[in-house]
Design a protein around this motif. Structure first.
Motif, short mmCIF file in Angstrom:
data_model
loop_
_atom_site.label_atom_id
_atom_site.label_comp_id
_atom_site.label_asym_id
_atom_site.label_seq_id
_atom_site.Cartn_x
_atom_site.Cartn_y
_atom_site.Cartn_z
N GLU A 1 7.03 -0.74 -6.26
CA GLU A 1 5.60 -0.57 -6.56
C GLU A 1 5.37 -0.51 -8.06
OE1 GLU A 1 4.67 2.14 -2.59
OE2 GLU A 1 5.15 3.11 -4.50
N LEU A 2 6.25 0.17 -8.76
CA LEU A 2 6.13 0.34 -10.20
C LEU A 2 6.33 -0.98 -10.94
CD1 LEU A 2 5.77 2.63 -12.30
CD2 LEU A 2 8.24 2.71 -12.44
N LEU A 3 7.33 -1.74 -10.53
CA LEU A 3 7.66 -2.97 -11.23
C LEU A 3 6.71 -4.12 -10.94
CD1 LEU A 3 11.54 -2.83 -11.03
CD2 LEU A 3 10.04 -2.15 -12.91
N ASN B 1 -1.06 -2.88 -5.63
CA ASN B 1 -1.52 -3.96 -4.76
C ASN B 1 -0.76 -4.06 -3.44
OD1 ASN B 1 -3.63 -5.01 -6.40
ND2 ASN B 1 -2.05 -5.72 -7.79
N SER B 2 0.51 -3.71 -3.44
CA SER B 2 1.26 -3.74 -2.19
C SER B 2 2.30 -2.63 -2.21
CB SER B 2 1.93 -5.09 -1.97
OG SER B 2 2.95 -5.31 -2.92
N LYS C 1 5.37 -0.56 0.53
CA LYS C 1 6.15 -0.58 1.76
C LYS C 1 5.37 0.05 2.92
CE LYS C 1 10.41 1.46 3.54
NZ LYS C 1 11.57 2.27 3.17
N THR C 2 4.57 1.05 2.61
CA THR C 2 3.82 1.75 3.66
C THR C 2 2.42 1.18 3.89
OG1 THR C 2 3.05 3.38 2.06
CG2 THR C 2 5.07 3.90 3.29
N ASP C 3 2.04 0.16 3.14
CA ASP C 3 0.73 -0.47 3.27
C ASP C 3 0.87 -1.70 4.19
OD1 ASP C 3 -1.86 -1.38 2.97
OD2 ASP C 3 -1.61 -1.99 0.88
N GLN C 4 0.81 -1.47 5.48
CA GLN C 4 1.08 -2.53 6.45
C GLN C 4 0.11 -3.70 6.35
OE1 GLN C 4 1.10 -0.67 10.27
NE2 GLN C 4 3.06 0.34 9.92
N TYR C 5 -1.13 -3.44 5.98
CA TYR C 5 -2.15 -4.49 5.94
C TYR C 5 -2.33 -5.09 4.55
CZ TYR C 5 -3.02 -2.56 10.51
OH TYR C 5 -2.86 -2.11 11.79
N GLY D 1 -3.80 -2.61 -0.52
CA GLY D 1 -3.69 -2.02 -1.84
C GLY D 1 -4.29 -0.62 -1.87
N GLU D 2 -3.88 0.14 -2.84
CA GLU D 2 -4.36 1.51 -3.00
C GLU D 2 -4.62 1.79 -4.47
OE1 GLU D 2 -5.00 3.91 -0.74
OE2 GLU D 2 -4.50 2.57 0.90
N SER D 3 -5.56 2.67 -4.73
CA SER D 3 -5.79 3.15 -6.10
C SER D 3 -5.17 4.53 -6.21
CB SER D 3 -7.29 3.23 -6.39
OG SER D 3 -7.83 1.94 -6.43
N LEU D 4 -4.46 4.75 -7.29
CA LEU D 4 -3.74 5.99 -7.49
C LEU D 4 -4.20 6.62 -8.79
CD1 LEU D 4 -1.32 7.84 -6.69
CD2 LEU D 4 0.11 6.30 -8.01
N LEU D 5 -4.67 7.85 -8.72
CA LEU D 5 -5.13 8.59 -9.88
C LEU D 5 -4.02 9.52 -10.36
CD1 LEU D 5 -7.74 9.28 -11.58
CD2 LEU D 5 -7.91 11.26 -10.09
N ILE D 6 -3.68 9.42 -11.63
CA ILE D 6 -2.68 10.31 -12.23
C ILE D 6 -3.39 11.06 -13.36
CG2 ILE D 6 -0.51 10.48 -13.47
CD1 ILE D 6 0.41 7.98 -12.01
N ALA D 7 -3.39 12.39 -13.26
CA ALA D 7 -4.14 13.23 -14.20
C ALA D 7 -3.34 13.53 -15.47
CB ALA D 7 -4.53 14.54 -13.52
N ARG D 8 -4.07 13.76 -16.54
CA ARG D 8 -3.48 14.19 -17.80
C ARG D 8 -3.05 15.65 -17.65
NH1 ARG D 8 -4.03 11.97 -22.75
NH2 ARG D 8 -5.73 10.62 -22.08
#
Length: 107
Positions: free
Chosen positions: A36-38, A57-58, A60-64, A67-74
């Motif tokens: 996912e990172l690369l 965007n893709s 292993k656990t996203d069967q369909y 894609g997912e949006s991921l928020l990483i906080a400061r």
């Protein structure tokens, strides 16, 4: 362990050291798999004052493959993934609108 990695590079790290720290900190904070990172592109990252948003965007656990949006906080700590990503973008001269791979080789 992450604090020791950050401390070991000192006050004037090279671009490759900042890239490695950004990879480690973002992967840890976002619970990202290596794949996912690369697959992230520069345009998949958007910065705000308190966080970064990653578009994975893709996965292993996203069967369909929606894609997912991921928020990483400061965090405000020396191990802050947001601050390290900002530093990586600045040092690498990376444009956030670019479609190039985010973590590419340094020549």
């Amino acid at each position: 362990m992450l604090q020791a990695m950050v401390a070991s590079v000192g006050v004037d790290p090279s671009l490759s050291q900042v890239r490695l720290l950004a990879i480690c900190l973002v992967a840890f904070a976002g619970f990202l798999r290596c794949d996912e990172l690369l697959k992230l592109r520069c345009s998949d990252v958007s910065f705000s004052a308190e966080s970064i948003m990653l578009k994975v965007n893709s996965s292993k656990t996203d069967q369909y493959r929606q894609g997912e949006s991921l928020l990483i906080a400061r965090t405000g700590q020396c191990t802050c993934p947001v601050a390290m990503m900002e530093r990586y973008f600045v040092m690498g001269g990376i444009s956030s609108g670019s479609t190039e791979m985010l973590f590419r080789g340094i020549v």
